[in-house]
Design a protein around this motif. Structure first.
Motif, PDB file in Angstrom:
ATOM      1  N   PRO A 257     -15.716  48.586  25.473  1.00 14.81           N
ATOM      2  CA  PRO A 257     -14.883  46.889  25.468  1.00 14.81           C
ATOM      3  C   PRO A 257     -15.904  46.486  25.014  1.00 14.81           C
ATOM      4  N   GLU A 258     -16.465  46.508  25.340  1.00 22.42           N
ATOM      5  CA  GLU A 258     -17.834  44.774  23.521  1.00 22.42           C
ATOM      6  C   GLU A 258     -16.868  44.953  22.337  1.00 22.42           C
ATOM      7  N   GLU A 259     -16.646  46.369  21.792  1.00 23.37           N
ATOM      8  CA  GLU A 259     -16.474  46.449  21.026  1.00 23.37           C
ATOM      9  C   GLU A 259     -15.088  47.055  20.471  1.00 23.37           C
ATOM     10  N   PRO A 260     -14.282  46.791  20.694  1.00 26.86           N
ATOM     11  CA  PRO A 260     -12.877  47.673  20.585  1.00 26.86           C
ATOM     12  C   PRO A 260     -12.945  48.171  19.442  1.00 26.86           C
TER      13      PRO A 260
ATOM     14  N   ARG B  21     -16.647  56.460  22.919  1.00 25.85           N
ATOM     15  CA  ARG B  21     -16.698  56.531  22.277  1.00 25.85           C
ATOM     16  C   ARG B  21     -15.249  58.417  22.277  1.00 25.85           C
ATOM     17  N   THR B  22     -14.326  58.398  21.210  1.00 28.48           N
ATOM     18  CA  THR B  22     -13.952  59.567  21.208  1.00 28.48           C
ATOM     19  C   THR B  22     -13.618  59.879  19.887  1.00 28.48           C
TER      20      THR B  22
END
Length: 73
Positions: A43-46, A31-32
């Motif tokens: 990491p699983e949903e980039p 989250r960013t």
């Protein structure tokens, strides 16, 4: 299955009925804030930050909305 995208890859995506072309700038895996909004990536949903060739602006897209393009001539 979506092709693996990397920094520097040339990609296209649909935008307002047109097709935009640009370059992958970053792979986001947490989250960013990017592309003018908060991005809920993992990491699983980039998600990928891309820069438009036409406008120079950046946006963030899920991998399913990006299509890898061949090398530019």
């Amino acid at each position: 299955m979506t092709r693996r995208l990397r920094k520097g890859d040339r990609v296209s995506w649909k935008t307002y009925g047109n097709t935009a072309v640009g370059t992958v700038k970053n792979k986001i895996t947490k989250r960013t804030r990017a592309g003018g909004r908060t991005v809920d990536a993992s990491p699983e949903e980039p998600q990928y930050e891309v820069e438009s060739e036409k406008s120079g602006k950046t946006a963030v897209h899920k991998p399913g909305s990006l299509k890898k393009k061949g090398r530019s001539s």
